[in-house]
Design a protein around this motif. Sequence first.
Motif, short mmCIF file in Angstrom:
data_model
loop_
_atom_site.label_atom_id
_atom_site.label_comp_id
_atom_site.label_asym_id
_atom_site.label_seq_id
_atom_site.Cartn_x
_atom_site.Cartn_y
_atom_site.Cartn_z
N ALA B 302 18.74 -2.81 2.40
CA ALA B 302 16.98 -3.64 1.56
C ALA B 302 16.51 -4.32 2.91
N MET B 303 16.85 -4.35 4.21
CA MET B 303 16.10 -5.07 4.90
C MET B 303 14.86 -3.72 4.99
N ALA B 304 15.25 -2.89 5.30
CA ALA B 304 14.35 -1.75 5.91
C ALA B 304 13.40 -1.60 4.36
N HIS B 305 14.23 -1.78 3.28
CA HIS B 305 13.41 -1.37 1.94
C HIS B 305 12.15 -2.97 1.76
N ALA B 306 12.96 -3.60 2.45
CA ALA B 306 11.91 -5.38 2.73
C ALA B 306 10.67 -4.82 3.09
N GLU B 307 10.99 -4.44 4.69
CA GLU B 307 9.58 -4.24 5.62
C GLU B 307 8.78 -3.41 5.06
N LYS B 308 9.02 -1.59 4.33
CA LYS B 308 8.41 -0.92 3.69
C LYS B 308 7.40 -1.73 3.56
N LYS B 309 8.01 -2.59 1.79
CA LYS B 309 7.23 -2.88 1.47
C LYS B 309 6.27 -3.65 1.80
N GLN B 310 6.48 -4.23 2.44
CA GLN B 310 5.98 -5.68 3.45
C GLN B 310 4.60 -4.74 3.93
N ASP B 311 4.82 -4.09 4.45
CA ASP B 311 4.04 -2.01 5.52
C ASP B 311 2.84 -2.14 4.44
N ARG B 312 3.36 -1.79 3.40
CA ARG B 312 3.06 -0.74 1.68
C ARG B 312 1.44 -2.27 1.85
N LYS B 313 1.90 -3.33 2.25
CA LYS B 313 1.52 -4.51 0.99
C LYS B 313 0.42 -4.48 2.07
N GLU B 314 0.51 -5.09 3.54
CA GLU B 314 -0.22 -5.14 4.33
C GLU B 314 -0.81 -3.84 4.46
N LYS B 315 -0.82 -2.73 4.34
CA LYS B 315 -1.39 -1.79 4.16
C LYS B 315 -2.60 -2.27 3.87
N LYS B 316 -2.68 -1.96 2.47
CA LYS B 316 -3.24 -2.45 1.48
C LYS B 316 -4.47 -3.50 1.40
N ALA B 317 -4.02 -4.62 2.38
CA ALA B 317 -4.47 -5.38 2.45
C ALA B 317 -6.29 -5.07 3.21
N VAL B 318 -5.66 -4.37 3.59
CA VAL B 318 -6.97 -3.73 5.33
C VAL B 318 -7.97 -3.43 4.37
#
Lengths: 95, 318, 251
Positions: B302-318
């Motif tokens: 669950a933690m790993a998934h949350a981090e992946k999701k966060q990364d994807r969100k940040e990448k999108k924002a860039v």
Amino acid sequence: MSTKNWPLWEVFVRSKNGLEHRHCGSLHAADEEMALENARDVYTRRSEGVSIWVVESKHITASNPENNGEMFEPAQDKVYRHPTFYDLPDEVKHM
Amino acid sequence: MSEEQVKNLEEQFEARIARDEKIEPKDWMPEKYRKTHIRQMSQHAHSEIVGMLPEGNWITRAPSLRRKVALLAKVQDEAGHGLYLYSATETLGISREEMYEQLHTGKAKYSSIFNYPTITWADMGAIGWLVDGAAIINQVPLCNTSYGPYARAMIRVCKEESFHQRQGYEIMIKLANGTPEQKEMAQDALNRWWWPSLMMLGPTDAESIHTAQSMKWKLKRKSNDDLRQQFIDQTVPQAELIGLTIPDPDLKWNEERQSYDFGEIDWDEFWQVVKGHGPMNKERMKARVNAWENGAWVRDAAMAHAEKKQDRKEKKAV
Amino acid sequence: MKNENLYKYILGIADNSLILGQRLGELTGHGPSLETDIACTNISLDLFGQVRSYYQYAAKIAGDNRTEDDIAMLRKEREYVNVLLVEQPNTNFAYTIARQFLFDVYHFLFLTQLEKSKDLTLSAIATKSLKEVSYHQRFSTDWLKRLGDGTAESKEKMQEAIDGLWTYTDELFHQTEADKAMVSEGVGVDVTKLKEAYYEKVEAVLKEATLTVPESKWFQKGGKQGIHTEHLGYLLSDLQYMQRTYPNMEW
């Protein structure tokens, strides 16, 4: 063994429309969806809510009780901010 | 901070509590206050979650659907109460994982009563009636304890627990009014749970450490012996009402004291169970440790998934 | 029994919730975190709530003295008509989630149709249950994604669970004689028509969870005819223990 633990979240529940969200406790969750679902399952089992806010605890900035003197005491003598400070003739019942 | 400053702060602190002010997480507090609270609150939380096991043992075998949902809801509440209490304890600067660690390594205690086995359905009745009954006597005064998060958690707990004792007593009533076999089952459960329930209210005052300090901090409002007397006085008539006999030949109404006199408690048994040699200590701990260890990969995922999701969100924002 | 088909039809719906609720009840106190423990118990409670509504209605239709508990706990193994999927054990949390997800997607589609039933009682139960099951589906879908797209270990476990349970999915869309009779009366749901939407939804979520859709076309069946896997017998011996050991008593 777990490498990273689920962070802590604070839960705020609105008990019915018209009332504010109130802090009701905290829980652990890996992400915001899970925090919301966990909050629903943990804190509204007895129909306690119609709306939930969750916020990761680390995002809350809190005042420090050590500064309570400078933070809150200066407000104490500003009695003119309260209606009871002002004299009204007895004849005026409501104002 | 000089010794004198600390002493000064401590005096102010005690004065606040004496004035019935609440202590909140970020307030200054003596180290001993923090430690004592971590110990008592985590012990309380552990008792809730270990307490799920003896009753959880009967969920799949409850005799009717109505009983099954009531029991499920009750055991679930205990998980909730453990959660409230762990969260409240976390405000003192210890994590839930650290508390689990203390539980799993035997460093932290939990209520000894849960080290007895639940061997018949009537045990669900006896636990609700007696164990929850004794717990309520312990817990209600805590709604007013000095540490704010603990008091708030307890208010929630007490509100929710109001159905637990009724749930148990209702099971007992049904059995006591049932067939001879059912009545026997109820009496047998009362025989087995009565003394452990009395012990649950803690060692006699003469042997109880921490009491004076705990009274001052409102972690305790009455002594163990007073609580025990209160429990006995309220429970005996409930047993009589449904035709069950308290398994104590020395139990007698004392007109002068307006209270029941009762027999000697087997404190050797109490200390044996506290020290880890009760009938179920090992199994209870094994169940908790297994749940925690078998769940590690789930929590990690669950933690790993949350981090992946966060990364994807940040990448999108860039 | 006058309405035997309706009676059988209700059992066909309710037994699924009973057996799945029972499976989830086994987990209380043993979950990977307190929060998930509480959530799974909530699902179990929802399912038992549905079961009681269905069985109470079935008991009324039977018209004799039988009660919801008689129906739940006093049938023989061959008389339970739940699908094989829901009786599969809690091998690990991945299996629990996979079983839940594979059933929830079906359950949601099914109830959406049952809501339109001409039988007003069934329609009302469906309306109430639909809200609960929407949440179940959300819960199991989220967890499927977490475990599928989590760590390498969780992905492997999740894939194994999906692969292991896949063989039980096709049975969800088999029609029984009671089904056919009830469909023709406008009371029952034609489950064969749910199949396409089901696999579409399931496959989409599996993909999102970075999991592989199993290719096996070999499916198990029999639950609806009371021919179960070996797991059910043990579940029933727990479920029925009290009623069997102490017959004709009230609790």
